[in-house]
Design a protein around this motif. Structure first.
Motif, PDB file in Angstrom:
ATOM      1  N   ILE A 160      40.593  35.573  42.217  1.00 26.07           N
ATOM      2  CA  ILE A 160      39.816  36.744  41.808  1.00 26.07           C
ATOM      3  C   ILE A 160      39.370  36.598  40.354  1.00 26.07           C
ATOM      4  O   ILE A 160      38.234  36.924  40.000  1.00 26.07           O
ATOM      5  N   ALA A 161      40.260  36.098  39.515  1.00 25.17           N
ATOM      6  CA  ALA A 161      39.932  35.940  38.098  1.00 25.17           C
ATOM      7  C   ALA A 161      38.713  35.036  37.920  1.00 25.17           C
ATOM      8  O   ALA A 161      37.797  35.342  37.138  1.00 25.17           O
ATOM      9  N   ASN A 162      38.665  33.919  38.661  1.00 29.21           N
ATOM     10  CA  ASN A 162      37.517  33.013  38.561  1.00 29.21           C
ATOM     11  C   ASN A 162      36.250  33.661  39.093  1.00 29.21           C
ATOM     12  O   ASN A 162      35.152  33.449  38.555  1.00 29.21           O
ATOM     13  N   ALA A 163      36.387  34.469  40.148  1.00 35.61           N
ATOM     14  CA  ALA A 163      35.216  35.134  40.715  1.00 35.61           C
ATOM     15  C   ALA A 163      34.599  36.086  39.712  1.00 35.61           C
ATOM     16  O   ALA A 163      33.363  36.165  39.579  1.00 35.61           O
ATOM     17  N   ILE A 164      35.429  36.813  38.989  1.00 33.93           N
ATOM     18  CA  ILE A 164      34.912  37.748  37.984  1.00 33.93           C
ATOM     19  C   ILE A 164      34.217  36.988  36.861  1.00 33.93           C
ATOM     20  O   ILE A 164      33.152  37.376  36.383  1.00 33.93           O
ATOM     21  N   LYS A 165      34.805  35.856  36.453  1.00 34.20           N
ATOM     22  CA  LYS A 165      34.183  35.032  35.414  1.00 34.20           C
ATOM     23  C   LYS A 165      32.843  34.477  35.859  1.00 34.20           C
ATOM     24  O   LYS A 165      31.945  34.252  35.049  1.00 34.20           O
ATOM     25  N   ASN A 166      32.689  34.250  37.174  1.00 41.21           N
ATOM     26  CA  ASN A 166      31.444  33.689  37.710  1.00 41.21           C
ATOM     27  C   ASN A 166      30.430  34.762  38.074  1.00 41.21           C
ATOM     28  O   ASN A 166      29.570  34.547  38.919  1.00 41.21           O
ATOM     29  N   GLY A 167      30.550  35.927  37.445  1.00 42.57           N
ATOM     30  CA  GLY A 167      29.572  36.979  37.674  1.00 42.57           C
ATOM     31  C   GLY A 167      29.751  37.702  38.990  1.00 42.57           C
ATOM     32  O   GLY A 167      28.799  38.292  39.510  1.00 42.57           O
ATOM     33  N   GLY A 168      30.950  37.662  39.553  1.00 48.31           N
ATOM     34  CA  GLY A 168      31.225  38.399  40.780  1.00 48.31           C
ATOM     35  C   GLY A 168      31.095  37.573  42.037  1.00 48.31           C
ATOM     36  O   GLY A 168      31.299  38.073  43.137  1.00 48.31           O
ATOM     37  N   LYS A 169      30.777  36.291  41.902  1.00 48.03           N
ATOM     38  CA  LYS A 169      30.604  35.440  43.078  1.00 48.03           C
ATOM     39  C   LYS A 169      31.942  34.865  43.532  1.00 48.03           C
ATOM     40  O   LYS A 169      32.668  34.254  42.758  1.00 48.03           O
ATOM     41  N   ILE A 170      32.264  35.088  44.810  1.00 48.33           N
ATOM     42  CA  ILE A 170      33.472  34.517  45.381  1.00 48.33           C
ATOM     43  C   ILE A 170      33.201  33.070  45.770  1.00 48.33           C
ATOM     44  O   ILE A 170      32.279  32.779  46.528  1.00 48.33           O
ATOM     45  N   ASP A 171      33.968  32.155  45.229  1.00 53.54           N
ATOM     46  CA  ASP A 171      33.796  30.736  45.520  1.00 53.54           C
ATOM     47  C   ASP A 171      35.164  30.155  45.870  1.00 53.54           C
ATOM     48  O   ASP A 171      35.942  29.783  44.997  1.00 53.54           O
ATOM     49  N   ILE A 172      35.472  30.120  47.162  1.00 52.34           N
ATOM     50  CA  ILE A 172      36.769  29.604  47.600  1.00 52.34           C
ATOM     51  C   ILE A 172      36.710  28.078  47.608  1.00 52.34           C
ATOM     52  O   ILE A 172      35.802  27.480  48.176  1.00 52.34           O
ATOM     53  N   GLU A 173      37.677  27.475  46.972  1.00 49.69           N
ATOM     54  CA  GLU A 173      37.739  26.012  46.864  1.00 49.69           C
ATOM     55  C   GLU A 173      38.499  25.432  48.053  1.00 49.69           C
ATOM     56  O   GLU A 173      39.572  25.914  48.414  1.00 49.69           O
ATOM     57  N   TYR A 174      37.927  24.414  48.677  1.00 45.99           N
ATOM     58  CA  TYR A 174      38.590  23.713  49.781  1.00 45.99           C
ATOM     59  C   TYR A 174      38.643  22.226  49.463  1.00 45.99           C
ATOM     60  O   TYR A 174      37.678  21.638  48.962  1.00 45.99           O
ATOM     61  N   GLU A 175      39.773  21.611  49.760  1.00 49.89           N
ATOM     62  CA  GLU A 175      39.925  20.169  49.568  1.00 49.89           C
ATOM     63  C   GLU A 175      40.833  19.617  50.657  1.00 49.89           C
ATOM     64  O   GLU A 175      41.624  20.340  51.264  1.00 49.89           O
ATOM     65  N   GLN A 176      40.702  18.315  50.874  1.00 54.55           N
ATOM     66  CA  GLN A 176      41.602  17.611  51.782  1.00 54.55           C
ATOM     67  C   GLN A 176      42.255  16.487  50.994  1.00 54.55           C
ATOM     68  O   GLN A 176      41.571  15.676  50.361  1.00 54.55           O
ATOM     69  N   TYR A 177      43.583  16.470  50.968  1.00 52.30           N
ATOM     70  CA  TYR A 177      44.306  15.509  50.155  1.00 52.30           C
ATOM     71  C   TYR A 177      45.201  14.627  51.018  1.00 52.30           C
ATOM     72  O   TYR A 177      45.631  15.021  52.106  1.00 52.30           O
ATOM     73  N   ARG A 178      45.504  13.443  50.493  1.00 53.58           N
ATOM     74  CA  ARG A 178      46.622  12.687  51.024  1.00 53.58           C
ATOM     75  C   ARG A 178      47.900  13.319  50.490  1.00 53.58           C
ATOM     76  O   ARG A 178      47.908  13.947  49.423  1.00 53.58           O
ATOM     77  N   PHE A 179      48.975  13.176  51.222  1.00 51.82           N
ATOM     78  CA  PHE A 179      50.223  13.832  50.865  1.00 51.82           C
ATOM     79  C   PHE A 179      50.646  13.489  49.435  1.00 51.82           C
ATOM     80  O   PHE A 179      51.080  14.362  48.677  1.00 51.82           O
TER      81      PHE A 179
END
Length: 299
Positions: A122-141
Motif C-alpha cells: 500500500i505504501a508503494n501504491a500511494i507513492k506511485n500516485g495511487g496506482k496499485i502495482d503488484i509485483e510478481y516474480e518466479q525464483y529458484r529456491f
C-alpha cells in the motif's frame, strides 16, 4: 491504493486477521498438516518488539495463476459457504493490511523447481500516485531469502509475510505470542483435537486443544433429548434441510469447601445473579465448518 487503504479499517482485530489467513491454509484441498505463526522481532527479553509476521503452512502451494487470483482484491474463488471457510477472495488482503502495509507471499508446489513470489505494498501504491502495482516474480529456491528457505523446508507450502506492521494489538513479542496462542486455540479447537492431523504453532510454542465451552472449569454440560434428527442423533435442529448441532453448558454459582456461595464472585444484574468472571464469556458460540466464527454472542 485508496480502496486498499480503506480495507485496513474493515473491523479486524489482530487475532481474527491471523485466523482468516490461517483459514486458507487449512482448506481441505490445500492439505496442510502444520501451520506456524512466526513473528520477526528486534530487541531481547521483555523489550522484544515485533517488526513482521510470517504465517506458514506446509500445504500444496500455489502455481502462478492461483497466486494471481489470491492477490486480487476480490476474485471468483469457486468456493461455497457450505463446504469452504473462504468465499469472496478478499480475506488474505484485508486481514494482512489490517496489521501492516506490505504483503509478501512466497509459495511453491515443489521447491526443487521454482518458488512463486508476489508483493503488494500500500505504501508503494500511494507513492506511485495511487496506482496499485503488484509485483510478481518466479525464483529458484536458492534465490529467495535464507529465512524464507528455512520456512519452506517441507519442500512445498506457502509463506505469507506481513511487514511494516503498524496496527498489531500488541507489538511486544511475549504478549503477542501468549494472546495469539489463547485466541487460536479457541478459534480452531475442533481442528486441534486429538484425532486431527493439523498442528499449529506460534513462535516455538504449540497451540493446544481447548474446549471453548469449558473455559470455565465449573461449567456443566446439559444434554437434551427433545431435538433429534432423522437418524435419532440428539441435540440437532433441522432447518431447511440444514442439520445444526448444538451443546448447552450451564455455569452454576461457585461454592467454597463449606458449601457457602463465594459472594465476591457473584454480581447481580436485572434481578439475576452472575458469576462475575464468567459473564463476559457467556452467550452463543457459533461454528461454521468446525471453525469458531462467533464467540460469546448475544442476539
Amino acid at each position: 491504493a485508496f480502496v486498499a487503504n480503506a480495507l485496513r479499517n474493515c473491523g479486524y482485530n489482530t487475532y481474527t486477521a491471523i485466523a482468516d489467513i490461517i483459514d486458507n491454509a487449512i482448506e481441505p484441498e490445500v492439505g496442510s498438516t502444520e501451520v506456524r505463526v512466526i513473528p520477526e522481532y528486534e530487541g531481547t527479553g521483555a523489550k522484544a518488539t515485533i517488526t513482521a509476521l510470517n504465517i506458514i503452512d506446509n500445504g500444496c502451494g500455489m502455481n502462478m495463476s492461483t497466486l494471481h487470483e489470491a492477490m486480487a482484491l476480490g476474485s471468483d474463488t469457486g468456493k461455497n459457504a457450505t463446504d469452504n471457510l473462504g468465499l469472496y477472495g478478499a480475506g488474505l488482503k484485508t486481514a494482512s493490511f489490517s496489521m501492516g502495509t506490505t504483503l509478501e507471499v512466497y509459495t511453491s508446489q515443489n521447491t526443487s523447481t521454482e518458488v512463486n513470489f508476489a508483493c503488494f505494498s500500500i505504501a508503494n501504491a500511494i507513492k506511485n500516485g495511487g496506482k496499485i502495482d503488484i509485483e510478481y516474480e518466479q525464483y529458484r529456491f536458492e534465490q529467495i531469502p535464507l529465512q524464507i528457505q528455512e520456512r519452506l523446508d517441507a519442500g512445498h507450502g506457502t509463506v505469507v509475510r506481513i511487514s511494516n506492521v503498524d496496527r498489531l494489538a500488541s507489538s511486544n513479542y511475549k504478549t503477542f505470542v501468549g494472546t495469539a496462542i489463547k485466541q487460536l486455540s479457541i478459534c480452531f479447537n475442533k481442528y486441534l483435537s486429538a484425532d486431527s492431523e493439523i498442528k499449529m504453532f506460534v513462535g516455538n510454542d504449540r497451540v493446544p486443544f481447548v474446549d471453548a465451552a469449558k473455559e470455565n472449569q465449573f461449567a456443566e454440560l446439559w444434554e437434551s433429548s427433545e431435538d433429534v434428527d432423522d437418524k435419532g442423533n440428539p441435540n440437532v435442529i433441522v432447518i431447511d434441510g440444514h442439520h445444526i448441532r448444538y451443546r448447552v453448558w450451564y455455569s452454576p454459582k461457585v461454592t467454597d469447601d463449606d458449601n457457602r456461595t463465594t459472594v465476591e464472585k457473584i454480581v447481580s444484574h436485572d434481578g439475576a445473579n452472575y458469576l462475575e468472571r464468567q459473564e463476559r464469556n457467556q452467550g452463543f458460540y457459533i461454528y461454521r465448518q468446525n471453525r469458531l466464527v462467533g464467540k460469546a454472542l448475544t442476539f
